[in-house]
Write an enzyme that holds these catalytic residues in place. Structure first.
Site, PDB file in Angstrom:
ATOM      1  N   ASP A  57      59.208  36.810  49.601  1.00 44.67           N
ATOM      2  CA  ASP A  57      59.147  37.939  48.670  1.00 44.67           C
ATOM      3  C   ASP A  57      59.041  37.421  47.239  1.00 44.67           C
ATOM      4  O   ASP A  57      58.183  37.844  46.460  1.00 44.67           O
ATOM      5  CB  ASP A  57      60.401  38.813  48.835  1.00 44.67           C
ATOM      6  CG  ASP A  57      60.417  39.974  47.872  1.00 44.67           C
ATOM      7  OD1 ASP A  57      59.361  40.619  47.697  1.00 44.67           O
ATOM      8  OD2 ASP A  57      61.480  40.246  47.272  1.00 44.67           O
ATOM      9  N   LYS A  71      65.559  26.009  52.103  1.00 47.30           N
ATOM     10  CA  LYS A  71      66.621  25.499  51.238  1.00 47.30           C
ATOM     11  C   LYS A  71      67.637  24.789  52.132  1.00 47.30           C
ATOM     12  O   LYS A  71      68.841  25.059  52.086  1.00 47.30           O
ATOM     13  CB  LYS A  71      67.218  26.686  50.459  1.00 47.30           C
ATOM     14  CG  LYS A  71      68.132  26.321  49.312  1.00 47.30           C
ATOM     15  CD  LYS A  71      67.468  25.596  48.158  1.00 47.30           C
ATOM     16  CE  LYS A  71      68.554  25.056  47.214  1.00 47.30           C
ATOM     17  NZ  LYS A  71      68.046  24.090  46.240  1.00 47.30           N
ATOM     18  N   ASP A 124      55.549  37.267  44.331  1.00 47.77           N
ATOM     19  CA  ASP A 124      55.444  37.903  43.008  1.00 47.77           C
ATOM     20  C   ASP A 124      55.052  36.844  41.974  1.00 47.77           C
ATOM     21  O   ASP A 124      54.240  37.106  41.078  1.00 47.77           O
ATOM     22  CB  ASP A 124      56.753  38.603  42.608  1.00 47.77           C
ATOM     23  CG  ASP A 124      56.730  40.111  42.910  1.00 47.77           C
ATOM     24  OD1 ASP A 124      56.088  40.513  43.897  1.00 47.77           O
ATOM     25  OD2 ASP A 124      57.349  40.897  42.149  1.00 47.77           O
TER      26      ASP A 124
END
Ligand code: NAD
Ligand code: IPM
Ligand code: MN
Length: 350
Positions: free
Chosen positions: A246, A189, A250
């Protein structure tokens, strides 16, 4: 010689899926000449922490380094422990203190029908995420000031080191080269986070230039999230920081068919490493025999490759895939089988 395995079932469904993973290992050992496991059962988790205040016992790290080849873990997290201090001590403690800098998280669709994306199949969803696992925003650097007052300040610092960023990027390129993958995507980012993620940008360009045969590209993490859903076929290898890794794994777990199908390794090449499903302790289904053990089996497969038996990982993947295709699955995937019945079906196919 037996492989020395430390078993940490942990909390919640960790106690249901890990014993099934051990059944799988024992089954393979019984079938395979010269394959043996020597287990050490560890009671690290919420139960012990609530009883005697011990999370990661003193001396544990040194013992793991000298006496253990691999750690096989279920999950850590218990609603009775406010703030999950024990889980951070144990799980992040091992990741950090054993310097397990590669969080290896494949996103592989084994059963086309399980993909929630329209018109996407196994050929489109075959990605490996290299998540940085020892720094980023996970180190706990920061603090609180005037806590509980209207003037409260809370700072959570993100730590990025040249060494840490470079080695995970290099691990991604090495993997791509060794496994015939044509591209590596780095995600950060840097448009908003100009210090740490500028470091990622520069390290990525430099390391990429050492691998001219492998295509490299960059996406900001918001766009990566979008693209993983729109066009997962764009990705072969992704490298990113601890927090973004992380979150996107998912997301990745769902496009590969569900969180019960995502396995992972926490690896320091050549040193004791840790293997676990990506999912957590699932307190909502714990104790009901509903937990899907397949993510644990795929993690066991990664552990076996790490221990020098890649052919056994392939056999596990095939048995898991056939079990999925036969609809012999737990309730979250629409099946009616219990955790241990799914294991029975997988073992029968091995
Ligand atoms: P979770 O992954 O435990 O559960 C999310 C959802 O997925 C729940 O509905 C759960 O029932 C379902 N699910 C998860 N694993 C499943 C399986 N094997 N089979 C069927 N369904 C499954 O995430 P959460 O609820 O956010 O976390 C619960 C606890 O676990 C928290 O304390 C969290 O910090 C911890 N956690 C630990 C790990 C780890 O040990 N590596 C990973 C993630 C979360
Ligand atoms: C995971 C988990 C952990 C993480 C939590 C339990 C700290 O979500 O292994 O994916 O964020 O790394
Ligand atoms: Mn997670």
């Amino acid at each position: 010689m037996a492989h020395r395995i430390a078993l940490v079932p942990g909390d919640g469904i960790g106690n249901e899926v890990l014993p099934e993973g051990v059944r799988l290992l024992d089954h393979l050992a019984a079938q395979t000449d010269g394959l043996a496991f020597e287990y050490t059962h560890l009671d690290w988790g919420a139960e012990r922490y609530l009883r005697d205040g011990v999370s990661l016992p003193e001396g544990a790290i040194e013992w793991l380094q000298s006496d253990i080849d691999a750690i096989f873990l279920g999950a850590l997290g218990d609603p009775r422990v406010k703030g999950q201090q024990h889980a951070r001590d144990i799980l992040l403690g091992m990741r950090f203190k054993l310097d397990l800098y590669v969080n290896f998280r494949p996103i592989t669709l084994l059963d086309a029908r399980k993909c929630p994306l329209k018109n996407k199949g196994p050929e489109d969803v075959d990605i490996v995420v290299f998540r940085e696992n020892t720094e980023g925003v996970y180190t706990g650097i920061g603090g609180q000031f005037k806590r509980g007052t209207p003037d409260e300040v809370a700072i959570e610092a993100e730590m990025n080191t040249r060494k840490g960023v470079e080695r995970i990027i290099r691990a991604a390129f090495e993997y791509a080269e060794e496994h015939g993958r044509k591209s590596v995507c780095m995600s950060d980012k840097a448009n908003a986070m100009r210090h740490g993620h500028d470091l990622w940008q520069r390290a990525f360009k430099e390391v990429a230039s050492e691998y001219p045969a492998i295509e490299n590209f960059h996406l900001y993490v918001d766009v990566l999230a979008m693209e993983l859903v729109r066009a997962p076929e764009r990705f072969e290898v992704i490298v990113t920081n601890n927090l973004f890794g992380d979150i996107i794994t998912d997301l990745g777990a769902q496009i590969q068919g569900g969180i019960g199908l995502a396995g992972s390794g926490n690896i320091h090449p050549g040193k004791v490493s840790l293997f676990e499903p990506v999912h957590g302790s699932a307190p909502d289904i714990a104790g009901q025999g509903k937990a899907n053990p397949l993510a644990t089996f795929l993690s066991a497969g990664m552990m076996l490759t790490f221990l020098g038996h890649p052919e056994l990982e392939t056999r596990i993947q095939n048995a898991v895939q056939q079990t999925l295709l036969a609809d012999e699955v737990t309730p979250e995937l629409g099946g009616t089988l219990t955790t241990s019945q799914v294991t029975d079906r997988v073992l029968a196919r091995l």
